[in-house]
Write a protein that holds these residues in place. Structure first.
Motif, PDB file in Angstrom:
ATOM      1  N   ARG A 186       7.775  -8.481  -3.246  1.00  0.00           N
ATOM      2  CA  ARG A 186       9.022  -9.256  -3.274  1.00  0.00           C
ATOM      3  C   ARG A 186       8.705 -10.630  -3.874  1.00  0.00           C
ATOM      4  NH1 ARG A 186       9.975 -10.923   3.117  1.00  0.00           N
ATOM      5  NH2 ARG A 186       7.896 -11.829   3.476  1.00  0.00           N
ATOM      6  N   GLU A 187       9.741 -11.266  -4.408  1.00  0.00           N
ATOM      7  CA  GLU A 187       9.553 -12.588  -5.031  1.00  0.00           C
ATOM      8  C   GLU A 187      10.471 -13.604  -4.355  1.00  0.00           C
ATOM      9  OE1 GLU A 187       9.892 -12.669  -9.235  1.00  0.00           O
ATOM     10  OE2 GLU A 187       8.733 -10.828  -9.541  1.00  0.00           O
ATOM     11  N   CYS A 188      10.015 -14.843  -4.443  1.00  0.00           N
ATOM     12  CA  CYS A 188      10.783 -15.964  -3.832  1.00  0.00           C
ATOM     13  C   CYS A 188      11.800 -16.465  -4.859  1.00  0.00           C
ATOM     14  CB  CYS A 188       9.831 -17.080  -3.407  1.00  0.00           C
ATOM     15  SG  CYS A 188      10.615 -18.373  -2.411  1.00  0.00           S
ATOM     16  N   ILE A 189      12.782 -15.646  -5.135  1.00  0.00           N
ATOM     17  CA  ILE A 189      13.749 -16.006  -6.197  1.00  0.00           C
ATOM     18  C   ILE A 189      15.192 -15.818  -5.736  1.00  0.00           C
ATOM     19  CG2 ILE A 189      12.170 -15.456  -8.083  1.00  0.00           C
ATOM     20  CD1 ILE A 189      13.549 -12.743  -8.298  1.00  0.00           C
ATOM     21  N   CYS A 227       9.082 -20.057   0.003  1.00  0.00           N
ATOM     22  CA  CYS A 227       9.290 -19.024   1.021  1.00  0.00           C
ATOM     23  C   CYS A 227       8.034 -18.868   1.910  1.00  0.00           C
ATOM     24  CB  CYS A 227       9.594 -17.686   0.356  1.00  0.00           C
ATOM     25  SG  CYS A 227      11.032 -17.760  -0.748  1.00  0.00           S
ATOM     26  N   GLU A 228       8.260 -18.672   3.173  1.00  0.00           N
ATOM     27  CA  GLU A 228       7.150 -18.422   4.089  1.00  0.00           C
ATOM     28  C   GLU A 228       6.934 -16.905   4.238  1.00  0.00           C
ATOM     29  OE1 GLU A 228       7.991 -20.309   7.735  1.00  0.00           O
ATOM     30  OE2 GLU A 228       7.890 -22.362   6.943  1.00  0.00           O
ATOM     31  N   GLY A 229       5.688 -16.499   4.318  1.00  0.00           N
ATOM     32  CA  GLY A 229       5.392 -15.073   4.476  1.00  0.00           C
ATOM     33  C   GLY A 229       4.672 -14.525   3.262  1.00  0.00           C
ATOM     34  N   LEU A 230       4.406 -13.192   3.321  1.00  0.00           N
ATOM     35  CA  LEU A 230       3.651 -12.529   2.265  1.00  0.00           C
ATOM     36  C   LEU A 230       4.577 -12.051   1.167  1.00  0.00           C
ATOM     37  CD1 LEU A 230       1.235 -10.408   4.494  1.00  0.00           C
ATOM     38  CD2 LEU A 230       0.763 -12.599   3.363  1.00  0.00           C
ATOM     39  N   SER A 231       4.053 -12.032  -0.041  1.00  0.00           N
ATOM     40  CA  SER A 231       4.820 -11.515  -1.165  1.00  0.00           C
ATOM     41  C   SER A 231       4.454 -10.060  -1.476  1.00  0.00           C
ATOM     42  CB  SER A 231       4.553 -12.372  -2.405  1.00  0.00           C
ATOM     43  OG  SER A 231       3.192 -12.305  -2.768  1.00  0.00           O
ATOM     44  N   GLN A 232       3.467  -9.494  -0.726  1.00  0.00           N
ATOM     45  CA  GLN A 232       3.028  -8.123  -1.015  1.00  0.00           C
ATOM     46  C   GLN A 232       2.588  -7.463   0.283  1.00  0.00           C
ATOM     47  OE1 GLN A 232       0.336  -7.612  -4.375  1.00  0.00           O
ATOM     48  NE2 GLN A 232      -0.880  -6.209  -3.179  1.00  0.00           N
ATOM     49  N   GLU A 233       2.973  -6.191   0.430  1.00  0.00           N
ATOM     50  CA  GLU A 233       2.555  -5.398   1.585  1.00  0.00           C
ATOM     51  C   GLU A 233       1.977  -4.053   1.094  1.00  0.00           C
ATOM     52  OE1 GLU A 233       5.467  -6.588   5.323  1.00  0.00           O
ATOM     53  OE2 GLU A 233       5.817  -4.757   4.192  1.00  0.00           O
ATOM     54  N   SER A 234       1.005  -3.560   1.843  1.00  0.00           N
ATOM     55  CA  SER A 234       0.411  -2.237   1.541  1.00  0.00           C
ATOM     56  C   SER A 234       0.179  -1.497   2.853  1.00  0.00           C
ATOM     57  CB  SER A 234      -0.899  -2.415   0.778  1.00  0.00           C
ATOM     58  OG  SER A 234      -1.849  -3.075   1.596  1.00  0.00           O
ATOM     59  N   GLU A 235       0.259  -0.152   2.749  1.00  0.00           N
ATOM     60  CA  GLU A 235      -0.007   0.672   3.929  1.00  0.00           C
ATOM     61  C   GLU A 235      -0.458   2.068   3.464  1.00  0.00           C
ATOM     62  OE1 GLU A 235       4.440   2.406   4.849  1.00  0.00           O
ATOM     63  OE2 GLU A 235       3.660   0.769   6.105  1.00  0.00           O
ATOM     64  N   ASN A 236      -1.027   2.774   4.418  1.00  0.00           N
ATOM     65  CA  ASN A 236      -1.507   4.127   4.126  1.00  0.00           C
ATOM     66  C   ASN A 236      -0.306   5.039   3.912  1.00  0.00           C
ATOM     67  OD1 ASN A 236      -2.501   6.976   4.832  1.00  0.00           O
ATOM     68  ND2 ASN A 236      -4.396   5.786   4.684  1.00  0.00           N
ATOM     69  N   CYS A 237      -0.400   5.841   2.865  1.00  0.00           N
ATOM     70  CA  CYS A 237       0.747   6.658   2.512  1.00  0.00           C
ATOM     71  C   CYS A 237       0.603   8.117   3.000  1.00  0.00           C
ATOM     72  CB  CYS A 237       0.973   6.643   1.004  1.00  0.00           C
ATOM     73  SG  CYS A 237      -0.457   7.101   0.030  1.00  0.00           S
ATOM     74  N   THR A 238      -0.470   8.476   3.758  1.00  0.00           N
ATOM     75  CA  THR A 238      -0.640   9.850   4.256  1.00  0.00           C
ATOM     76  C   THR A 238      -0.772   9.887   5.763  1.00  0.00           C
ATOM     77  OG1 THR A 238      -3.031   9.701   3.991  1.00  0.00           O
ATOM     78  CG2 THR A 238      -1.758  10.516   2.105  1.00  0.00           C
ATOM     79  N   GLU A 239      -0.357   8.821   6.391  1.00  0.00           N
ATOM     80  CA  GLU A 239      -0.427   8.688   7.849  1.00  0.00           C
ATOM     81  C   GLU A 239      -1.847   8.943   8.350  1.00  0.00           C
ATOM     82  OE1 GLU A 239       2.414  11.230   9.573  1.00  0.00           O
ATOM     83  OE2 GLU A 239       4.149  10.181   8.735  1.00  0.00           O
TER      84      GLU A 239
END
Length: 920
Positions: free
Chosen positions: A297-300, A311-323
């Motif tokens: 996401r972008e601060c726009i 903006c406060e917080g992260l601009s990128q998130e990642s997670e496991n896609c196969t549980e």
């Protein structure tokens, strides 16, 4: 031994042989003060007897007191005689000259006469002939205080006091008290404020005039603006200001305060800080070989601006896609195939949506452009009757297809450019079968701008030029049609108003001639503009080509505020010629003179093209002189250039004189008759311009022009045609009365105002036209012109254009240019330039010629009388009223000054009766 005998026997030798009496002391002129008698003395050597003779009669011997003595050096007898003269004796004497006495001395060889001594009763009247008047003068302005002392014998000496202290002009070069007892302060200073008194004194008494209070004031001036302040709002709309003070200089002694605002404010906008905000998360990415997917996401939404927080917080998130079931680099094959199929289907879906969006956008844009282009094609007139309204405005509206009122279906739809129309328009009535073409509408129309709006309301206002916003092709405007006052080629004509400058090319009216030492007169024919070059203004053995021109570029002199140009701008030259005596320039004007309502200025154009003020007509100055007559201004100039008269109205009652003239001619189809009503400045120059154009257009003057007094009271001008014969002639409804706004008339800057009316004949047999043209200012003056004319040229009576036709004599050189013969002029100057204790000098000559202001200008000339006569010549170039001038000279009864060494010869008085018989 001879000397011894002389000393021993003085009585035996009463006089030396061959010696007449010689006066050692002669009687002096004397004044009787109050009732005290005066003593007249007479001493002669050698003298046997001495007697006094008064007024031609011998004084009785008993009234003489005689003394005798002997001159020690010559041995001759010296006799001295005294007599008393009383006030009663002088009062009882009634003769053609003053009471006089002389003594007569006898010797053996004859008699000798002494000089005549006059005896007068000394007096000094109480009242001053002219007391100085108080004044309020701006700093560095000229102060002239006039003082004419009481009549007295001997003539009173004048001394000026300031605040009861004597003024010594020798100690202050800025003060001059030599000019005819007047006090002149060339450049007023603050220290010159005070109470001024004129002191007159002779041997009898002293007299004090009324005190005149002089106030030297300073008008206030603005200081420089301060810098703009900061915007008072930290966020959003606010204001900032700057200020100035009336201290450069500050007003003093009642001077005017600065005009205008001391504070200026402008709006300002301070940008508010905007904190940044995250947009929504993106979709998760495809699962990576590391079994992870991402989203960003972008601060726009919005981005941070003007110092806002990020903006406060992260601009990128990642997670496991196969549980957590994914083994890195060891995926099953069916998972890989399933993933590829899903990716391909997503690409196809997005591609189809994108194509659909693009197609819809193209369709919307196309429809919009099509509708816009259709709205710019052609025009339709909502009300055709509006086309006949002389001052009505018209409105072109969007055409729908198939509209029968379309003016010109073939008109090009490219309406992006503009042209300004400055000539007459011929519009056809919509009921005609023949539609007008582009060439008939716009020929020959440079810079056309026509703004059309349907309306039955007459006189909603008139702009300087009508406007038509359209683009024209170069090939669609034929040239060569120079028809005068193009008319509407249909049954009905639209009345119109326009500047005369749109009808003819305005050329410069100019005349020139070669002048020498004898001088002459230069005239621009039929304009009222002339230049008088006096005799002697050009040095001997030299000649100059002098020119005089009426400049038609009035726009180069824009009046400030309500000020108006009262006459033509006139140029005389060459500029390098410096005449030895002032030349008289005559410029006509249109102001109804009243110093309570007008302030009139003379301005001159500099080499840089700017206009500078020379003087105000009511100003006291020695550099220039202006004399205002009812219809012309006569200016005495010492340098040539371009000059103009500017009038500044100081009340609503200021009157500008307008000349109203009506011209007429048949229209192009010979059925309609056009009346053209002009309102122009009441100057020959403005009328000459209208007449010249009308002659070229074939127009005829239908009635003697009349004078309209147009007041500066902001009320408009109304022009109407009345009493048109109902069955023979017809005028379109709503066009018989037209109204012009006040600003259009008052600020016309010398351009004649033209209002046109079109009358339709019921049949070709109607050749006589009778009607009235009424021109009036609302709540003001009005004039009615009665028109009785034949529209056929061979039956029409001619009306005279000019009262004085001077076109045959644009230049006159030498004596024939002057009304007063040069010999008579020399005698008048020699007589009136000589100072006189009785005040019968050039000042009285000026008074008899209605010149009572700014006499210090004439006092500064080498021959004041010559300049006054030059002004007379300029004022009377048409009438040449020599009889009135001769009668004025006879009333003055002036005699030449007496020469001091003349004893008995009487001075002859100038024979003005004989002068008048000889041409004066």
């Amino acid at each position: 031994s001879g000397n011894d005998n002389s000393e021993a026997l003085p009585e035996s030798i009463p006089s030396a042989p061959g010696t007449l009496p010689h006066f050692m002391e002669e009687p002096d002129d004397a004044y009787i003060i109050k009732s005290n008698p005066i003593v007249l003395r007479c001493k002669a050597m050698p003298a046997m007897q001495i007697f006094f003779k008064c007024n031609g009669e011998w004084v009785h011997q008993n009234e003489h007191v005689s003394e005798e003595s002997m001159d020690q050096s010559t041995g001759l007898k010296v006799r001295e005689v005294f007599i008393n003269v009383t006030r009663q004796q002088v009062e009882d004497f009634h003769g053609p000259e003053d009471y006089w006495c002389q003594c007569v001395a006898w010797s053996h060889l004859g008699t000798s006469k002494s000089r005549k001594a006059s005896v007068r009763i000394a007096y000094l009247r109480k009242n001053f002939e002219q007391d100085p008047q108080g004044k309020e003068v701006p700093i560095e302005g000229m102060i002239v205080l006039h003082c004419r002392p009481p009549e007295g014998v001997p003539a009173a000496e004048v001394e000026w006091l300031k605040n009861e202290e004597p003024i010594d002009s020798n100690l202050d070069e800025n003060i001059d008290t030599r000019a005819d007892h007047n006090l002149i302060i060339r450049q007023a200073r603050l220290s010159d404020s005070g109470n001024y008194t004129c002191m007159a004194a002779n041997i009898v008494a002293k007299r004090r005039s009324m005190s005149a209070t002089v106030v030297v004031y300073v008008n206030g001036g603005w200081s420089s603006w301060t810098e703009w302040s900061n915007c008072n709002a930290r966020c959003g709309r606010g204001w900032q200001k700057r200020s100035r003070t009336c201290t450069n200089p500050a007003p003093l002694n009642g001077g005017a305060f600065c005009e205008g605002m001391s504070v200026q404010k402008i709006t300002c906008t301070s940008l508010c800080p905007v904190d940044g905000s995250w947009e929504v998360w993106s979709e998760w990415s495809v699962c990576s070989p590391e079994c992870e997917h991402l989203r960003v996401r972008e601060c726009i939404a919005p981005p941070p601006r003007n110092g806002g927080k990020f903006c406060e917080g992260l601009s990128q998130e990642s997670e496991n896609c196969t549980e957590g079931l994914c083994i890195q680099d060891k995926k099953p094959l069916h998972e890989i195939k399933s993933q590829n199929i899903e990716t391909a289907s997503d690409i196809a879906l997005y591609s189809g949506l994108g194509a659909a969006v693009i197609a819809v956008a193209v369709l919307v844009v196309g429809v919009t452009l099509y509708r816009r282009s259709q709205s710019e094609y052609g025009v339709d007139v909502i009300d055709s009757a509006a086309l006949t309204g002389g001052f009505q405005t018209f409105n072109f509206k969007t055409v729908r297809q198939g509209n029968s009122l379309l003016l010109n279906p073939s008109l090009q739809p490219e309406l992006m450019g503009s042209r300004t129309y400055s000539g007459p328009i011929c519009l056809q009535d919509p009921t005609d079968k023949e539609l007008m073409t582009e060439s008939s509408l716009f020929n020959p129309l440079p810079d056309i701008k026509v703004k059309v709006q349907s309306s039955f309301v007459v006189s909603l206002g008139v702009t300087e030029r009508a406007e038509y916003h359209g683009k024209a092709h170069a090939g669609t405007f034929p040239h060569g049609n120079n028809r005068a006052f193009g008319t509407i080629q249909a049954r009905h004509r639209a009345a119109y108003i326009q500047n005369l400058s749109s009808i003819s090319t305005r050329s410069e009216l100019k005349t020139a001639a070669l002048f020498g030492h004898l001088g002459g007169r230069l005239v621009v024919p039929n304009t009222g503009v002339s230049l008088l070059i006096p005799h002697g203004a050009i040095p001997e053995e030299s000649s100059w080509e002098i020119y005089l021109a009426v400049t038609q570029k009035e726009s180069s002199l824009p009046p400030d505020g309500p000020a108006v140009l009262l006459g033509p701008a006139v140029t005389c030259g060459p500029a390098e010629l410096c005449p030895r005596s002032p030349c008289a320039l005559t410029i006509p004007h249109c102001a109804h003179l009243d110093p309570q309502h007008w302030r009139i200025h003379l301005k001159r154009r500099t080499q840089q093209g700017k206009w500078e003020e020379v003087m105000s007509v009511e100003e006291e100055t020695t550099s220039c002189y202006c004399l205002l007559d009812p219809y012309a201004c006569h200016i005495l100039l010492n340098s040539f250039g371009t000059y103009a008269l500017i009038g500044e109205p100081i009340s609503d009652c200021a009157v500008r004189q307008l000349k109203v003239a009506v011209f007429g001619c048949l229209s192009c189809n010979s059925l309609d008759y056009n009346l053209r009503v002009y309102c122009m400045d009441n100057t020959p120059c403005a009328f000459q311009e209208v007449v010249s154009d009308e002659r070229r257009q074939g127009g005829q003057l239908l009635e003697e022009p009349k004078l309209l007094h147009f007041r500066g009271n902001t009320f408009s001008l109304q022009i109407s045609v009345l009493d048109v014969p109902p069955f023979l002639w017809r005028i379109k409804p709503f066009t018989a009365c037209q109204e012009v706004p006040f600003s259009r008339v008052w600020g016309s800057a010398q351009q004649p105002l033209l209002c046109g009316f079109s009358l339709e004949r019921s049949s070709p047999a109607a050749t006589q036209l009778s009607c009235k043209v009424c021109v009036r200012q609302l709540q003001g003056h009005q004039q009615v012109l009665h028109i009785h004319t034949s529209i056929l040229e061979n039956e029409r009576e001619t009306v005279t254009f000019f009262a004085h036709d001077d076109s045959n004599f644009p230049a006159q050189m030498g004596p024939k240019a002057f009304k007063i013969p040069y010999s008579i002029r020399q005698r008048i100057c020699a007589t009136f330039d000589t100072p006189s204790t009785k005040g019968k000098d050039w000042q009285m000559l000026a008074q008899k010629n209605s010149i009572s202001r700014n006499l210090s200008y004439f006092a500064a000339q080498s021959s004041p009388s010559a300049v006054i006569l030059d002004l007379w010549e300029a004022r009377h170039q048409h009438d040449g009223d020599l009889d009135a001038l001769a009668c004025a000279l006879e009333e003055i009864g002036r005699t030449h000054s007496k020469i001091s060494d003349v004893t008995e010869t009487e001075v002859e008085e100038p024979d003005f009766n004989n002068s008048r018989q000889n041409g004066l």
